[in-house]
Design a protein around this motif. Structure first.
Motif, short mmCIF file in Angstrom:
data_model
loop_
_atom_site.label_atom_id
_atom_site.label_comp_id
_atom_site.label_asym_id
_atom_site.label_seq_id
_atom_site.Cartn_x
_atom_site.Cartn_y
_atom_site.Cartn_z
N ALA A 49 0.84 -1.21 0.00
CA ALA A 49 0.00 0.00 0.00
C ALA A 49 0.87 1.25 0.00
O ALA A 49 2.04 1.24 0.40
N ASN A 50 0.27 2.34 -0.43
CA ASN A 50 0.94 3.63 -0.48
C ASN A 50 1.50 4.01 0.88
O ASN A 50 0.79 4.03 1.88
N LYS A 51 2.80 4.30 0.94
CA LYS A 51 3.47 4.56 2.22
C LYS A 51 2.91 5.78 2.92
O LYS A 51 2.75 5.80 4.15
N ARG A 52 2.60 6.82 2.17
CA ARG A 52 2.07 8.03 2.79
C ARG A 52 0.74 7.75 3.48
O ARG A 52 0.48 8.24 4.58
N ALA A 53 -0.08 6.91 2.84
CA ALA A 53 -1.36 6.56 3.45
C ALA A 53 -1.17 5.77 4.73
O ALA A 53 -1.87 5.98 5.72
N ILE A 54 -0.19 4.84 4.71
CA ILE A 54 0.08 4.05 5.91
C ILE A 54 0.58 4.93 7.04
O ILE A 54 0.15 4.82 8.20
N ASP A 55 1.49 5.85 6.73
CA ASP A 55 2.09 6.70 7.75
C ASP A 55 1.09 7.62 8.44
O ASP A 55 1.29 8.02 9.59
N THR A 56 -0.01 7.95 7.74
CA THR A 56 -0.95 8.92 8.30
C THR A 56 -2.20 8.26 8.89
O THR A 56 -3.16 8.96 9.22
N HIS A 57 -2.18 6.93 9.03
CA HIS A 57 -3.37 6.26 9.58
C HIS A 57 -2.95 5.24 10.63
O HIS A 57 -1.82 4.75 10.62
#
Length: 211
Positions: A49-57
């Protein structure tokens, strides 16, 4: 029960009621829900999955799917939310009135710089992976002798409902999976899937190729 029998047994069943069903002691258990999700998570995926999405959730899996689980009481509370706010939920509310659980299955897209979503190869892979996870979910739920309905979500796809259910706006809903306990649906309207057994035989959708 063999995996072949489970695949054959799985069906779509929409269970509807204009009034909320009472919550009984025989609704789906938390342990069953957790086991169902655990097996859903055994699906294959090609890209993380998109790393930015993982980092912000708060959910940190590298898998491209996410599952948001509503137990029986939360299903009834959500049905009441529709009514209290004069939102026309149609059959979604009727299913929430009868469901033992609802699972919101989303996938995490790879956004462009302007946060638009493009159906590129990586996103197609994410959708395919999440679909495989949902199929695992449906089969294990069937094996446990519950009925299921895979809905596209209708109004549950809207931003307001994502916010209500703590689903990040960027995540895309692939399915609202309603789970019904067979013992608790008497007196409800039951509608089976319109396309069951309509796919034809294997010669209608497959062929051997040679070079």
């Amino acid at each position: 029960m063999s995996i072949k029998n489970i695949i054959h047994k799985r069906r779509t069943l929409k269970v509807l009621s204009n009034e909320p069903k009472a919550i009984t002691d025989t609704e789906i258990s938390i342990s069953d829900l957790e086991e169902i999700i655990a097996y859903a998570g055994k699906a294959p995926f090609h890209y993380p999955a998109n790393k930015r999405a993982i980092d912000t959730h708060q959910l940190k899996s590298v898998a491209p799917w996410r599952f948001y689980i509503l137990d029986t009481k939360t299903c009834r509370d959500l049905a009441n939310y529709y009514k209290d706010n004069n939102i026309d939920g149609g059959k979604i509310v009727q299913m929430l009135n009868t469901a033992s659980a609802l699972i919101q299955a989303t996938w995490i897209p790879e956004p462009l710089e302007n946060d638009e979503i493009q159906l590129n190869q990586k996103n197609i892979e994410h959708i395919a992976a999440t679909s495989a996870a949902i199929q695992n979910l449906l089969l294990v739920t069937t094996e446990k002798n519950y009925e299921t309905y895979w809905s596209s979500g209708g109004s549950l796809r809207e931003k307001a409902f994502k916010k209500l259910l703590n689903i990040p706006i960027n995540e895309q809903l692939l399915g609202s999976i309603f789970i019904f306990n067979k013992n608790n649906i008497e007196g409800s309207t039951q509608i089976t899937g319109a396309w069951r057994d309509q796919q034809g035989n294997i010669k209608d959708f497959s062929t051997f190729v040679s070079i």
